[in-house]
Design an enzyme around this catalytic site. Sequence first.
Site, mmCIF file in Angstrom:
data_model
loop_
_atom_site.group_PDB
_atom_site.id
_atom_site.type_symbol
_atom_site.label_atom_id
_atom_site.label_comp_id
_atom_site.label_asym_id
_atom_site.label_seq_id
_atom_site.Cartn_x
_atom_site.Cartn_y
_atom_site.Cartn_z
ATOM 1 N N ARG A 86 6.907 -14.883 33.335
ATOM 2 C CA ARG A 86 7.230 -13.646 33.347
ATOM 3 C C ARG A 86 6.221 -13.433 34.887
ATOM 4 O O ARG A 86 5.166 -13.732 34.955
ATOM 5 C CB ARG A 86 6.627 -12.819 32.449
ATOM 6 C CG ARG A 86 7.072 -11.423 32.602
ATOM 7 C CD ARG A 86 6.547 -10.298 31.505
ATOM 8 N NE ARG A 86 6.964 -8.971 31.900
ATOM 9 C CZ ARG A 86 6.277 -7.886 31.424
ATOM 10 N NH1 ARG A 86 5.391 -8.059 30.578
ATOM 11 N NH2 ARG A 86 6.810 -6.680 31.856
ATOM 12 N N HIS A 87 6.837 -12.272 35.600
ATOM 13 C CA HIS A 87 6.026 -11.790 36.823
ATOM 14 C C HIS A 87 4.908 -11.394 36.492
ATOM 15 O O HIS A 87 4.510 -11.011 35.320
ATOM 16 C CB HIS A 87 6.907 -10.890 37.527
ATOM 17 C CG HIS A 87 7.367 -9.792 36.467
ATOM 18 N ND1 HIS A 87 6.334 -8.946 36.403
ATOM 19 C CD2 HIS A 87 8.510 -9.478 36.081
ATOM 20 C CE1 HIS A 87 7.180 -7.968 35.436
ATOM 21 N NE2 HIS A 87 8.134 -8.478 35.203
ATOM 22 N N GLY A 88 3.879 -11.306 37.461
ATOM 23 C CA GLY A 88 2.553 -10.874 37.054
ATOM 24 C C GLY A 88 2.581 -9.194 36.964
ATOM 25 O O GLY A 88 3.663 -8.594 36.960
ATOM 26 N N ALA A 396 2.878 -11.765 33.231
ATOM 27 C CA ALA A 396 2.306 -13.338 33.430
ATOM 28 C C ALA A 396 2.592 -14.095 32.195
ATOM 29 O O ALA A 396 1.866 -15.402 32.242
ATOM 30 C CB ALA A 396 1.027 -13.266 33.861
#
Length: 472
Positions: A86-88, A396
């Site tokens: 997952r994106h930060g 994240a």
Amino acid sequence: MASCCRGPSPGRRSLPLLLLLLRVSLVRQASAATTSRLSGYFGTKSRYEEVNQHLLRDPLSLGPPEPGHLLPSAACVPLQLRALIRHGTRFPTEKQIRKLGQLHRLLRSQERACPAAQQLARWDMWYQPEMDGRLAPKGRLDMEQLAQRLVARFPGLLSSQRRFAFASSSKHRCVESSAAFRRGLQLALHPQPSPSDIVHEKTEIDDKLMRFFDHCEKFVTSVEENDTAMYQVDAFKQGPEMKRIQEKIAATLCIPVRDLNADLIQVAFFTCSFELAIKNVNSPWCSLFNEDDAQVLEYLNDLKQYWKRGYGYDINSRSSCILFQDIFKHFDRAIAESKSSMPISSPVILQFGHAETLQPLLALMGFFKDEEPLTADNYKKQMHRKFRSGHIVPYASNLLFVLYHCDQAKTPEEEYQVQIMLNEKLLPFLHSEETVSLYTDLKNHYKDILQNCNFKEECELSKTNNTSTDEL
Ligand SMILES: *[C@@H]1O[C@H](CO)[C@@H](O)[C@H](O)[C@H]1NC(C)=O
Ligand SMILES: *[C@@H]1O[C@H](CO)[C@@H](O)[C@H](O)[C@H]1NC(C)=O
Ligand SMILES: *[C@@H]1O[C@H](CO)[C@@H](O)[C@H](O)[C@H]1NC(C)=O
């Protein structure tokens, strides 16, 4: 308190300047590590550090030993790593920023006797609509440091001789996350700049796998765009637990209860979480809530995840089978290559997506499933639920599938084994409760999904009804 972000004319500061100031403030404040008593209840807006507290002390450490361990490299060599990331940490979305602006204006609209209202009226509304869900500077750090820890954990696999396959959702925050992750790999693998810079490798945009939910018509029609699909969430917003918080906060802020609603309460709580995650400060917005309130708001967040991305509707998880099958397809290929002594064509596959990518996949696999559904009226009963999105998909968050080749196997089945890590901790398999599985056992456990879940068919709207006669 961050002095960086106060100023007379917030509207005139440019976004790049704000981001720069923010980076400076992060570095300055990191040592002060403000931990809020509420931070365990931020759901999908939780810091990654909530699930790995040792990172607050040392962001590059691999943490204390845990029960179960990675297979020893003397006996088993990792052949392929699939990482779904997952994106930060990100900024609020434009919609959230607009709602916050609305609440902030309400507090500034008149002089109020309550000190909490005065304090929040003076608060600097520094979020700007252009920040719309973008990766925050802290989010870049999340990714750089995750990359460095993965290199430390799998040094043989993540080495400078390897090919890395990068893919990402088309969303800016995910593409940026993949770039930051590459910088982390670069730092760990090539401290000296070199022509083979990983930084310059290409990221493939792959929404078919990373945003499968957008491509699933049945999901879009029956859940996402269906006004009644979230009725449990809507009922909880009107229910006694939320009413109590609404009345309490209205009193704290000296505003009429009718001026508040569940969405405004939620945005105030989100702001508390954003200020901690993005700026590492304990925001005055947090002082509106105690731990009981935070648990209720966590439940509201989880209810939505449950009905929109989790077990609430089958199509939520079934739509992810395209991604699940892709993982096994690449494992099968790696095994075929290994059996014919060929080099593994994609030893490391790194894919950047969303909480909405990971959560359905985990539900498809059966993880974090409670006996009873999460509903508007079983808040008390679900106090000890497994389905806690803050523990599963914080910023994240990452789900790793590791395929090993094991020497000295007694049977051919024992030659290929698999481990799964969620947020860098081994996740026990549901069919065995062990942290390692024979690849054949895992495939066997999930054979129904592997054989009988066809994305196209699952996601098709039942067309039987509309072979309309009026077309002829
Ligand atoms: C919308 O959701 C409700 C509740 O789950 C369901 O009964 C209804 O069939 C759905 N509508 C569509 C168009 O799928
Ligand atoms: C067709 O639509 C009607 C009403 O819109 C519904 O009652 C019926 O169950 C549908 N049939 C099929 C096969 O989906
Ligand atoms: C069914 O057909 C009607 C008329 O052609 C159309 O308005 C409607 O959107 C269609 N429904 C679906 C679910 O495709």
